[in-house]
Design an enzyme around this catalytic site. Structure first.
Site, short mmCIF file in Angstrom:
data_model
loop_
_atom_site.label_atom_id
_atom_site.label_comp_id
_atom_site.label_asym_id
_atom_site.label_seq_id
_atom_site.Cartn_x
_atom_site.Cartn_y
_atom_site.Cartn_z
N LYS A 48 0.81 -1.19 0.00
CA LYS A 48 0.00 0.00 0.00
C LYS A 48 0.86 1.26 0.00
CE LYS A 48 -2.88 -2.61 3.13
NZ LYS A 48 -3.02 -2.83 4.57
N GLY A 49 2.13 1.10 0.36
CA GLY A 49 2.99 2.26 0.62
C GLY A 49 3.20 3.19 -0.57
N GLU A 105 8.00 2.31 -6.62
CA GLU A 105 8.15 1.87 -5.23
C GLU A 105 8.21 3.06 -4.29
OE1 GLU A 105 8.13 -0.45 -3.19
OE2 GLU A 105 8.76 -2.37 -4.04
N ASP A 106 7.81 2.84 -3.04
CA ASP A 106 7.91 3.89 -2.03
C ASP A 106 9.34 4.02 -1.50
OD1 ASP A 106 7.83 1.38 -0.83
OD2 ASP A 106 6.24 1.87 0.60
N ASP A 109 14.88 -0.46 0.93
CA ASP A 109 15.61 -0.56 2.20
C ASP A 109 16.67 -1.65 2.02
OD1 ASP A 109 16.25 -0.29 4.86
OD2 ASP A 109 14.53 -1.39 5.60
N PHE A 158 13.85 4.84 10.45
CA PHE A 158 12.54 4.34 10.03
C PHE A 158 11.62 5.54 9.83
CE2 PHE A 158 8.37 2.45 10.38
CZ PHE A 158 8.52 1.37 9.54
N ASP A 165 4.07 3.48 6.47
CA ASP A 165 3.36 3.26 7.73
C ASP A 165 4.28 2.74 8.83
OD1 ASP A 165 3.71 0.59 6.51
OD2 ASP A 165 2.48 -0.10 8.19
N ARG A 171 0.15 6.63 7.26
CA ARG A 171 0.29 6.69 5.80
C ARG A 171 -0.24 8.01 5.24
NH1 ARG A 171 1.57 1.49 3.96
NH2 ARG A 171 0.57 -0.24 5.03
P1 IMP Z 1 13.03 -3.96 1.72
O1 IMP Z 1 12.58 -5.30 1.21
O2 IMP Z 1 13.87 -4.11 2.98
O3 IMP Z 1 13.75 -3.13 0.69
O4 IMP Z 1 11.77 -3.19 2.25
C1 IMP Z 1 10.85 -2.69 1.39
C2 IMP Z 1 9.55 -2.40 2.08
O5 IMP Z 1 9.68 -2.30 3.51
C3 IMP Z 1 9.02 -1.06 1.64
O6 IMP Z 1 8.26 -1.16 0.44
C4 IMP Z 1 8.22 -0.60 2.83
O7 IMP Z 1 6.92 -1.13 2.77
C5 IMP Z 1 8.95 -1.21 4.01
N1 IMP Z 1 9.88 -0.23 4.61
C6 IMP Z 1 11.23 -0.22 4.53
N2 IMP Z 1 11.75 0.82 5.19
C7 IMP Z 1 10.70 1.50 5.70
C8 IMP Z 1 10.59 2.70 6.50
O8 IMP Z 1 11.56 3.38 6.87
N3 IMP Z 1 9.32 3.07 6.82
C9 IMP Z 1 8.20 2.38 6.44
N4 IMP Z 1 8.26 1.27 5.70
C10 IMP Z 1 9.51 0.83 5.34
#
Ligand code: IMP
Length: 186
Positions: A48-49, A105-106, A109, A158, A165, A171
């Site tokens: 949803k992000g 993508e939002d 990470d 974070f 969220d 959000r």
């Molecule tokens: P990744 O797989 O670790 O790259 O994480 C990706 C997903 O984790 C993102 O699409 C977000 O939904 C969530 N995410 C990662 N970092 C944050 C943050 O700082 N705040 C909120 N959601 C996050």
């Protein structure tokens, strides 16, 4: 988890203002429009992000655009860490074979979610696939890949707001901010 009524009181620091985000989204839209000139583009966003980013970005792209939405959840992690084990909750609603796809993508990470999604979407034989992420947190990257369009590089914190969220809340904040530690701990 105790959430304040106005949400804003739970934010320790505003990292990106509404105005900064809007200016960056317009800039990204211009670059994408120029890069894909003469082509049709399929934007795939991940719920949803990415919802606010997708909604704003698509209106800054002056090309014939189709949109599709996926929803994934990573399991085995916790509220602030993704595990890399991704489950598809909602799949694409139309084939992307032969299409130019831009994954919207939002935040990237660790990169584990994106890595899974890219492999999954490449398996559907698009003509091309690129990635556009509003935020990039390179400090925590576990899987490396080229990010074609990035809005902002942010420090290892974070963040919430503009789609992002904590525990499904925050959000709807119009800016991106860092939560107060109390909001995590309670
Ligand atoms: P990744 O797989 O670790 O790259 O994480 C990706 C997903 O984790 C993102 O699409 C977000 O939904 C969530 N995410 C990662 N970092 C944050 C943050 O700082 N705040 C909120 N959601 C996050």
């Amino acid at each position: 988890m105790k959430v304040s009524q106005d949400l804003v009181s739970d934010v320790a620091e505003v990292l990106l203002t509404e105005e900064q985000i809007a200016a960056k989204v317009a800039e990204l839209g211009q670059r994408i429009t120029a890069d894909y000139a003469g082509h049709e583009l399929t934007l795939v966003s991940v719920l949803k992000g990415s919802l606010p980013f997708m909604a704003d970005l698509m209106r800054r792209i002056s090309l014939p655009v189709r949109i599709d939405l996926m929803e994934v959840s990573s399991y085995g992690g916790n509220a602030t860490e993704s595990s890399g084990l991704v489950r598809i909750l909602k799949d694409l609603s139309a084939p992307i074979e032969g299409r130019d796809v831009l994954l919207v993508e939002d935040i990237i990470d660790t990169g584990l979610t994106l890595n899974y999604l890219l492999r999954y979407l490449k398996g559907k034989n698009p003509r091309s696939i690129k990635v556009c992420s509003l935020l990039d947190k390179p400090a925590r990257r576990l899987v490396e890949f080229p990010l074609d369009y990035v809005g902002f590089e942010i420090p290892d914190a974070f963040v919430v707001g503009y789609g992002l969220d904590f525990g499904e809340v925050y959000r709807n904040l119009r800016f991106v901010g860092v939560l107060r530690p109390e909001a995590y701990e309670s």
